[in-house]
Enzyme design. Structure first.
Site, PDB file in Angstrom:
ATOM      1  N   ARG A   1       0.839  -1.202   0.000  1.00 25.29           N
ATOM      2  CA  ARG A   1       0.000   0.000   0.000  1.00 25.29           C
ATOM      3  C   ARG A   1       0.876   1.255   0.000  1.00 25.29           C
ATOM      4  NH1 ARG A   1      -5.119  -1.823   1.945  1.00 25.29           N
ATOM      5  NH2 ARG A   1      -6.008   0.203   1.426  1.00 25.29           N
TER       6      ARG A   1
ATOM      7  N   SER B   1      -5.593   9.433  -1.496  1.00 28.26           N
ATOM      8  CA  SER B   1      -6.325   8.737  -0.438  1.00 28.26           C
ATOM      9  C   SER B   1      -6.772   9.734   0.618  1.00 28.26           C
ATOM     10  CB  SER B   1      -5.456   7.655   0.215  1.00 28.26           C
ATOM     11  OG  SER B   1      -6.133   7.083   1.325  1.00 28.26           O
ATOM     12  N   SER B   2      -8.066   9.759   0.889  1.00 28.65           N
ATOM     13  CA  SER B   2      -8.590  10.621   1.947  1.00 28.65           C
ATOM     14  C   SER B   2      -8.089  10.177   3.312  1.00 28.65           C
ATOM     15  CB  SER B   2     -10.120  10.610   1.931  1.00 28.65           C
ATOM     16  OG  SER B   2     -10.620   9.318   2.250  1.00 28.65           O
ATOM     17  N   GLN B   3      -7.646   8.915   3.428  1.00 29.26           N
ATOM     18  CA  GLN B   3      -7.146   8.414   4.711  1.00 29.26           C
ATOM     19  C   GLN B   3      -5.887   9.152   5.149  1.00 29.26           C
ATOM     20  OE1 GLN B   3      -6.742   4.172   4.316  1.00 29.26           O
ATOM     21  NE2 GLN B   3      -8.943   3.818   4.387  1.00 29.26           N
TER      22      GLN B   3
ATOM     23  N   SER C   1     -13.086  11.632  -2.431  1.00 32.00           N
ATOM     24  CA  SER C   1     -13.525  10.911  -1.226  1.00 32.00           C
ATOM     25  C   SER C   1     -13.682  11.849  -0.035  1.00 32.00           C
ATOM     26  CB  SER C   1     -12.551   9.768  -0.884  1.00 32.00           C
ATOM     27  OG  SER C   1     -12.477   8.842  -1.935  1.00 32.00           O
TER      28      SER C   1
ATOM     29  N   ASP D   1     -15.554   2.828  -2.596  1.00 34.43           N
ATOM     30  CA  ASP D   1     -15.808   1.487  -2.080  1.00 34.43           C
ATOM     31  C   ASP D   1     -17.053   0.856  -2.698  1.00 34.43           C
ATOM     32  OD1 ASP D   1     -13.560   1.471  -0.519  1.00 34.43           O
ATOM     33  OD2 ASP D   1     -14.587   1.901   1.365  1.00 34.43           O
TER      34      ASP D   1
END
Length: 458
Positions: free
Chosen positions: A120, A165-167, A193, A343
């Protein structure tokens, strides 16, 4: 473990939506950082969220686990250095959130996981944290886990790209109240996102931390402390999408409870998507009912029109033949941008594969950086089922017309459950390496069987 899925002509029942995986991750981490004792009602106990729970325990947080709740003794931000390397299994959310949070420990933390997690990408988050004085790096200097994070979160100003990535953004925001100095974070480029970041801000606010949002996608956080509270985890629209999708495909009616109309979850757009595909839904404040119909026929009807836009022959309506009986889905193809709800890509792609006409899913290039490259793996597996499709950089064009067959989950929980939907209409489906559904929906096969769907663990 494999799943064997046969044709289901009817679905019926009332079921509670699984608790939100996204909210469970966030609630555990915020309660861990808070001052005082928090009671989290209806948390999701899955492979991913247990990785977060166990990581919080390794950081010195006491967590008492009950069947339908957990009690978290907050640390007030006074975290301990883990006694060993933290194995986060397959949980990308845990990895990304902890990469910032472990900068609050007094020592050095090492984060790793399984083969998939070690693939990742993390470099954008590492670069942004470096601007905030956080010393975090990849052990192989390739932007991939394992990660090493040393003590210290000075704070200051930073920026991060919004289209990967919003994470990454949520990771910094969640721990920023405990930085030594105020934190200013600028999101640059397309902000994809965003609803996931809104979920983060929502739960931060619920636990007493204020984040100032400024024009131009800027976030400002002063030094603050989370305050413990009792908090109920809402139902998960991502996981519920498989239940709602199955009901839309089949004859019968189901009601999915604990889905809140006012939720900040971006994936609640599944309700609009299903309605646009022709499903009959009744949406209330805390539940969604789907009334499905299945069309029996004796012949496959051809529609010899071509789709000039996609270049895919759109000549056959989605159907399933079992003996002399033909079933066709009443759902229609759709054009949809899933930029803020990537998702849902597997769910919508599966529905498109058994719908009438051609569907175009776009805006999901960032779905290539999930547990698998979901754009490619969905294209690969649906093609095994006779689906004509075209893979694009940011999505898929799919013509309905799937048949049964054997498919591979690629150990991706969302592929397992999405491909199950195809099998419920086509029958004769086997999904290999299906145990990964436990990542987000541990009792998925049992719930489906309880609704009358022939889903068998083999």
């Amino acid at each position: 473990m494999e799943l064997k899925v046969e044709q289901a002509s009817e679905i019926k029942g009332v079921v509670k939506a699984p608790p939100s995986k996204s909210y469970t991750h966030r609630a555990l981490m915020v309660a861990c950082l808070a001052e005082g004792e928090s009671r989290l009602q209806d948390p999701l106990y899955s492979a991913d969220t247990m990785a977060t729970l166990e990581a919080c325990q390794a950081l010195g947080c006491e967590v008492e686990v009950g069947d339908d709740h957990c009690i978290v003794q907050g640390t007030g931000g006074d975290l301990e250095t883990p006694g060993d390397v933290l194995d986060l299994k397959n949980s990308g959310t845990t990895l990304r959130f902890l990469t910032t949070m472990t900068g609050l420990t007094p020592g050095c933390t090492v984060l790793t996981g399984d083969d998939s997690l070690r693939g990742r990408p993390m470099q954008d988050l590492l670069d942004s944290l470096s601007m905030l004085g956080v010393k975090a790096y990849s052990t192989r200097n390739n932007g991939l886990p394992p990660m090493v994070i040393t003590s210290g979160f000075p704070g200051g100003r930073s920026e991060i790209k919004g289209d990967v990535s919003s994470q990454y953004i949520s990771s910094i925001l969640l721990s920023a109240p405990y930085a030594q100095n105020p934190v200013d974070l600028q999101v640059i480029g397309d902000f994809k996102s965003r609803p996931y970041v809104e979920m983060t801000l929502d739960i931060m606010d619920k636990f007493g931390v204020y984040c100032q949002q400024r024009p131009g996608n800027q976030f400002h956080l002063e030094k603050q402390t989370y305050q413990a509270r009792d908090y109920t985890i809402e139902g998960d629209y991502s996981s519920a999408s498989y239940l709602l999708g199955a009901a839309a495909l089949l004859e019968g009616e189901i009601t999915v409870q604990n889905l809140f109309k006012g939720s900040k979850q971006g994936d609640k757009i599944i309700v609009d998507i299903l309605e646009n595909m022709g499903a009959n839904l009744i949406v209330k404040e805390d539940q969604v009912t789907v009334k499905g119909t299945l069309e029996p026929d004796k012949s496959i009807k051809s529609r010899n029109d071509k789709s000039s836009r996609s270049g895919i022959d759109d000549s056959t309506k989605s159907s399933n033949v079992t003996g002399d009986l033909l079933f066709t889905s009443n759902l229609q193809g759709i054009e949809v941008n899933l930029e803020n709800s990537p998702d849902l890509l597997p769910t919508v792609a599966a529905l498109a594969a058994v719908s009438q006409g051609t569907s175009h899913i776009m805006g999901v290039e960032h779905a290539r950086y999930k547990e698998t490259d979901r754009v490619h793996t969905m294209a690969l597996e649906l093609s095994k089922l006779g689906v004509q499709l075209k893979e694009e950089p940011d999505g898929l064009i799919i013509r309905g017309g799937a048949h049964g067959g054997e498919v591979e989950s690629h150990s991706d929980h969302r592929l397992v459950m999405a491909l199950t939907l195809v099998g419920l209409l086509t029958g004769d489906m086997r999904i290999k390496n299906a145990a990964s559904h436990q990542v987000s929906f541990p009792n998925f096969p049992q719930v489906m069987m309880g609704l009358g769907c022939p889903v068998e663990i083999i």
